[in-house]
Design a protein around this motif. Structure first.
Motif, PDB file in Angstrom:
ATOM      1  N   GLN A 213      69.761  15.491  29.883  1.00  0.00           N
ATOM      2  CA  GLN A 213      69.638  17.023  29.918  1.00  0.00           C
ATOM      3  C   GLN A 213      71.106  17.493  29.015  1.00  0.00           C
ATOM      4  OE1 GLN A 213      69.888  17.598  34.162  1.00  0.00           O
ATOM      5  NE2 GLN A 213      68.458  19.090  33.860  1.00  0.00           N
ATOM      6  N   SER A 217      72.874  22.588  30.977  1.00  0.00           N
ATOM      7  CA  SER A 217      71.636  22.493  32.060  1.00  0.00           C
ATOM      8  C   SER A 217      72.499  21.579  33.184  1.00  0.00           C
ATOM      9  CB  SER A 217      70.525  21.787  31.736  1.00  0.00           C
ATOM     10  OG  SER A 217      70.125  22.364  30.625  1.00  0.00           O
ATOM     11  N   SER A 221      73.390  22.888  37.059  1.00  0.00           N
ATOM     12  CA  SER A 221      72.408  22.076  38.164  1.00  0.00           C
ATOM     13  C   SER A 221      73.673  21.580  39.093  1.00  0.00           C
ATOM     14  CB  SER A 221      71.800  21.047  37.351  1.00  0.00           C
ATOM     15  OG  SER A 221      71.493  19.859  38.348  1.00  0.00           O
TER      16      SER A 221
END
Length: 433
Positions: A213, A217, A221
C-alpha cells in the motif's frame, strides 16, 4: 543514555521557541493588524487573523496522526522533522516580504510556518523516549522546556529592542525592523537545530513483509488501528481525556491573554513586557517542577500546576490594572512550562515503544483540537454575556474537570499496559553519530 544526545534534543526547543515567541505570540499579531491588514476594518482584520489561526491549527490537527503513523512505519521521523522544520524556517524568513495590504500573503506564510512548527514538534516529541531513559523522562522534558524559554525569550528581547529602538540598529522604520525580526527567527531556528540534525540518527529497519500500500494508506490504516487499540491502554485513555480538558484551558490562556488584556484596557507595552516576564520566570520554575516530580510524583506535580491555573483564572476575572497583569504573567510563567513538560513525559511513559510517532501524532491532534475548542467557549461565553471577564472565568471548568480526571490515572499501571502490548520486532533504535 548519552548526555550529548539529550542536550542536542533539548536545543531544538531552544531553536523553534523563537517562532512561538516572536512570531506567534508577540510581534506578528501586531504586524498583521497594523501593516498587512492596514486597509481592512478592525473587525475584518480580526476575523482574517482568527481564520488564519484556525486554518493552521486544523491542518496540523488533521495531518499529525497520519504523518506520525507513516513515520513509524517507514522509520523516517528525522526526515519528517527536517522537512517541517525547514518549512517553518523558510516561511518565517519570507514574512520579510509582507508589506502594507498583503494580508492574504501574510496569512498564507503564517499558515505554512505554523504547519512547519507544529508538524515538526510531532516528530520532535516522538524522539523523547528514544533520547532518555524512563527514569529521566521528566528531567529531560522539563529541561527542554526551560531551554525553550531561554532561547525564545532571548531572541524576543533582542527583537523587541530592535523594533522599539530601530534607529539604534540602522533601520529606517519600525516596519523594516519588524520584517528583519522575522528573518532572525528563521536563522535562529536553523542554527540551533543543527545539533539535533547532526547527532540524532535512526537506524533503518524495514517493516516485516512487503509493502503493498501507499504510505498514505498505511498512515490512515494505522490511525484507525490506534483508535481501536486505545481501549487496551485504559490508563493512557483516561490521561488523554484529562489532557484534552486542561490543555484546552492552557492553550486558551496562551492564545487569548493578550487579547483579554487589551479588552480591559492594558497598554500594548505592558502586554509585551508581560510576555517577556512569563518567558524568564518560566526558566527556573520549569526546572523546579522537574525536581518536584522527583520529590513527590509526576502526577502530583502536574496536579499542583493545574491548581495554580485555577487560581490564575479566578484572579484574571478580577484583574483591573497593568500591575495585576504583570502578577498574572508571573503566575503563568511559574506553571506553564512545568505543566506542559510533565504532560509530555507522563504521556511518553504510557505509550508503546514501537509506535512513538503514531501516538505522539495522536497526542498532537488532541492538543490542537483543544486549541480550537477553548477559544470557542471563551468567545461564546463573552458574546452571550457581553463580558470578556466571564469568558476568562469559563475556563475554570476545563481545569477542574482535567484535575478530577487526572486523579484516576495510574501511571505505573499505564506503563505495564504499554509494555504488555509491546512488539519488540518493530522497535526503531536511535544512536549517536
Amino acid at each position: 543514555m548519552n548526555r550529548k544526545l539529550e542536550r542536542s534534543w533539548m536545543m531544538y526547543d531552544w531553536a523553534n521557541s523563537a517562532f512561538a515567541t516572536t512570531i506567534m505570540a508577540a510581534v506578528f499579531p501586531i504586524f498583521y493588524e497594523s501593516v498587512a491588514a492596514v486597509n481592512l476594518s478592525e473587525g475584518a482584520a480580526t476575523s482574517y487573523y482568527s481564520f488564519t489561526q484556525s486554518i493552521a491549527v486544523m491542518i496540523v490537527a488533521l495531518m499529525a496522526p497520519v504523518l506520525g503513523a507513516i513515520a513509524d512505519y517507514s522509520a523516517a521521523k528525522m526526515k519528517f522533522l527536517r522537512f517541517f522544520a525547514y518549512m517553518g524556517m523558510v516561511a518565517s524568513v519570507l514574512l520579510f516580504l509582507v508589506n502594507e495590504g498583503d494580508y492574504i500573503f501574510a496569512s498564507i506564510l503564517f499558515i505554512i510556518a505554523s504547519v512547519g512548527f507544529s508538524g515538526g514538534n510531532v516528530f520532535y516529541d516522538a524522539f523523547l523516549p528514544h533520547v532518555s531513559k524512563k527514569e529521566d523522562l521528566d528531567r529531560v522534558s522539563t529541561w527542554a522546556y526551560a531551554f525553550g524559554y531561554i532561547g525564545g525569550g532571548l531572541l524576543l528581547a533582542v527583537n523587541l529592542l530592535m523594533i522599539m529602538k530601530y534607529s539604534w540598529f540602522g533601520f529606517t522604520s519600525e516596519k523594516v525592523a519588524t520584517q528583519v525580526a522575522f528573518v532572525t527567527v528563521g536563522i535562529w531556528w536553523f542554527i540551533f537545530s543543527l545539533p539535533l540534525f547532526k547527532n540524532l540518527k535512526e537506524e533503518k529497519k524495514e517493516p516485516q513483509g512487503k509493502r503493498t500500500q501507499s504510505f498514505l494508506s498505511i498512515g490512515f490504516s494505522r490511525i484507525g488501528d490506534t483508535f481501536k487499540t486505545l481501549k487496551h491502554y485504559k490508563q493512557l485513555l483516561i490521561f488523554i481525556l484529562a489532557f484534552w480538558m486542561f490543555s484546552d484551558g492552557i492553550s486558551t490562556i496562551i492564545r487569548m491573554a493578550t487579547f483579554y488584556g487589551a479588552t480591559i484596557g492594558i497598554g500594548t507595552n505592558d502586554l509585551i513586557a508581560a510576555l517577556l516576564i512569563t518567558q524568564f520566570v518560566g526558566i527556573p520554575c520549569t526546572l523546579f517542577f522537574s525536581k518536584l516530580a522527583q520529590w513527590t510524583s509526576p502526577k502530583r506535580a502536574l496536579t499542583l500546576a493545574l491548581m495554580v491555573y485555577v487560581v490564575i483564572v479566578i484572579l484574571g476575572y478580577f484583574m483591573t490594572t497593568a500591575m495585576h497583569f504583570y502578577l498574572l504573567a508571573i503566575c503563568v510563567g511559574m506553571v506553564q512550562g512545568g505543566s506542559q513538560a510533565l504532560s509530555r513525559s507522563i504521556y511518553a511513559r504510557m505509550i508503546p515503544q514501537h509506535k512513538h510517532a503514531e501516538f505522539f501524532g495522536f497526542y498532537g491532534i488532541t492538543s490542537k483540537f483543544a486549541a480550537i475548542i477553548g477559544p470557542f467557549v471563551f468567545g461564546i461565553t463573552a458574546g452571550l454575556t457581553d463580558s470578556s471577564r466571564l469568558g476568562i472565568l469559563s475556563l475554570i471548568v476545563f481545569f477542574i474537570v482535567g484535575i478530577v480526571l487526572l486523579q484516576f490515572v495510574n501511571i505505573e499501571k499505564g506503563e505495564r499496559e504499554a509494555k504488555a502490548l509491546e512488539d519488540p520486532s518493530d522497535v526503531v533504535k536511535v544512536e549517536v553519530k
